[in-house]
Design a protein around this motif. Structure first.
Motif, PDB file in Angstrom:
ATOM      1  N   LYS A  20      -8.017  11.470  -4.108  1.00  0.00           N
ATOM      2  CA  LYS A  20      -8.916  12.061  -3.303  1.00  0.00           C
ATOM      3  C   LYS A  20      -8.332  13.445  -3.299  1.00  0.00           C
ATOM      4  N   ARG A  71      -2.833   5.107  -3.271  1.00  0.00           N
ATOM      5  CA  ARG A  71      -3.850   6.045  -3.008  1.00  0.00           C
ATOM      6  C   ARG A  71      -3.092   7.549  -2.814  1.00  0.00           C
ATOM      7  N   GLU A 123      -6.733   8.099   5.627  1.00  0.00           N
ATOM      8  CA  GLU A 123      -5.762   7.157   5.098  1.00  0.00           C
ATOM      9  C   GLU A 123      -5.023   6.577   5.828  1.00  0.00           C
ATOM     10  N   LYS A 133       0.759  -1.242  -0.066  1.00  0.00           N
ATOM     11  CA  LYS A 133       0.119   0.031  -0.101  1.00  0.00           C
ATOM     12  C   LYS A 133       1.030   1.227  -0.101  1.00  0.00           C
ATOM     13  N   LEU A 156       0.757   5.447  -0.155  1.00  0.00           N
ATOM     14  CA  LEU A 156      -0.060   6.530  -0.054  1.00  0.00           C
ATOM     15  C   LEU A 156       0.834   8.007  -0.520  1.00  0.00           C
ATOM     16  N   SER A 193      -5.513   3.138   7.524  1.00  0.00           N
ATOM     17  CA  SER A 193      -5.573   1.964   6.576  1.00  0.00           C
ATOM     18  C   SER A 193      -3.927   1.063   6.773  1.00  0.00           C
TER      19      SER A 193
END
Length: 416
Positions: free
Chosen positions: A72, A43, A105, A9, A11, A108
């Motif tokens: 976002k 993300r 976020e 993941k 970010l 997560s």
């Protein structure tokens, strides 16, 4: 050797992002989409699009899903004339509106949190992630030293304010796990600010040279665009393409252009957007050999850069080693020569000494003489253009840069 089969993941947190055509947003977007294509879950917390024209069309919270990347977007305040206090307020407005989306976020538990500066104003918020997701690898990527640049260009003033911001900057740097920047000069700047060497690495911008135009495409597109612009085939086109702000020294370039007004075969194209654009339009409105345009779309930029005979990369001497013009790579990949007045000891100056034309900083006569040399010598232009292509292929190829970046991430991942 470890095998990373678990989904990573990632970010990304920064004010600029896709679909911006130049600068930081361009590279943050390409990084996100490249990592996504390799199986990462990406993300992004970013601002609504405003750069480089400093205007917004849709200033609200919004979610987008592009190329498997969740984006976002957060609203922000965009001043009509970004300078001094207004610019600071602009940056902090994004920090405020992005605070809650970023914190959400962090819950997560991303493996990597990648913060992009500018804006350094996002960095203190990013440090809160250590409380929420302590096993995340917290990275800061410095595209330019905005605090130093702001004081050098007198956008910000005052010794006490400078001392305070420099102190806060140092604390921020100390609390990131890894810090990357664009080149050796900027890395040395980080060291001078007290960043330990073992935290630092070079992560330069890149270009995909595999999608360069063929010789036939270059010839056809060159002819068509020149015809559309009513430019003769034997005219010499001198082009500036990119952001239009104080860092570029474009107002000084206008003074150089005045020296060539009597040369009818010289055409100047100023293509870009930014806070100085309206001023440039006013200053050049009576110059018949100057054409001013918006930036071209990403799909058109290679053909656009190709019509130039000489590319212009003016730079304020005050920002040497604080910024690195992202347009340089596209220019060199076009196979056309460039001229700059960057300091000899800067990263841009060293590249120009090797594969371009460099003139002395703050010296309009030197810049004029360099231009005359290139204008009068087609063989020299072709020679420098070929050198530029070989230079980017060797040092800045996209897959090479991003694969090395990926290795760096994986070797530093924490055990989540």
């Amino acid at each position: 050797m470890k095998s990373f089969v678990v989904l990573i993941k990632f970010l990304i947190y920064g004010i600029n992002f896709y679909p911006e055509l130049v600068g930081i947003g361009k590279y943050s977007g390409e990084l996100a989409f490249w990592l996504s294509s390799k199986g990462y879950e990406i993300r992004v917390i970013t601002a609504t699009k405003y750069f480089p024209d400093w205007r917004v069309k849709e200033n609200s919270y919004k979610k987008e899903f592009i190329n498997n990347v969740l984006i976002k977007r957060c609203p922000l305040w965009v001043p009509m004339n970004p300078s001094g206090l207004k610019r600071i307020m602009h940056l902090f407005s994004f920090s405020i509106t992005s605070f809650i989306p970023f914190i959400k976020e962090c819950f997560s538990k991303p493996n990597v949190i990648f913060v992009v500066a500018p804006s350094i104003a996002c960095a203190p918020i990013a440090l809160i992630s250590k409380l929420i997701s302590p096993k995340s690898l917290l990275m800061l990527h410095i595209q330019d030293f905005e605090i130093d640049a702001a004081f050098s260009l007198k956008i910000l003033k005052g010794n006490q304010i400078k001392k305070l911001l420099t102190y806060l900057e140092k604390i921020i740097y100390q609390n990131f796990d890894l810090i990357s920047t664009l080149n050796l000069k900027m890395l040395e700047k980080c060291i001078s600010k007290g960043v330990p060497k073992d935290k630092l690495f070079i992560f330069p911008n890149w270009i995909d040279t595999r999608v360069a135009l063929t010789k036939k495409e270059k010839l056809l597109s060159n002819n068509k665009i020149r015809k559309d612009l009513n430019i003769k085939q034997d005219d010499i086109i001198l082009m500036y393409s990119g952001s239009m702000s104080k860092k570029q020294g474009l107002e000084e370039l206008i003074e150089v252009i005045k020296n060539f007004e009597e040369k009818n075969n010289i055409k100047w194209i100023l293509s870009g957007q930014g806070p100085l654009k309206n001023k440039l339009i006013k200053k050049t409105k009576n110059m018949r050999n100057v054409l001013v345009f918006n930036l071209r779309k990403a799909s058109e930029i290679k053909k656009w850069l190709n019509i130039a005979d000489i590319h212009l990369i003016p730079q304020k001497s005050e920002v040497k080693d604080l910024v690195m013009p992202s347009k340089l790579l596209g220019i060199m990949a076009s196979g056309k020569p460039f001229i700059t007045n960057a300091d000899s000891n800067s990263e841009l100056g060293e590249i120009a000494n090797a594969v371009g034309m460099r003139t002395e900083p703050n010296n309009k006569e030197s810049f004029k003489e360099g231009l005359l040399d290139l204008i009068s010598d087609e063989v020299l232009r072709k020679k420098l253009g070929l050198k530029g292509i070989k230079f980017v292929q060797k040092n800045y190829e996209k897959d090479y840069i991003l694969k090395n970046f990926e290795k760096k991430i994986k070797s530093n991942l924490k055990n989540n």
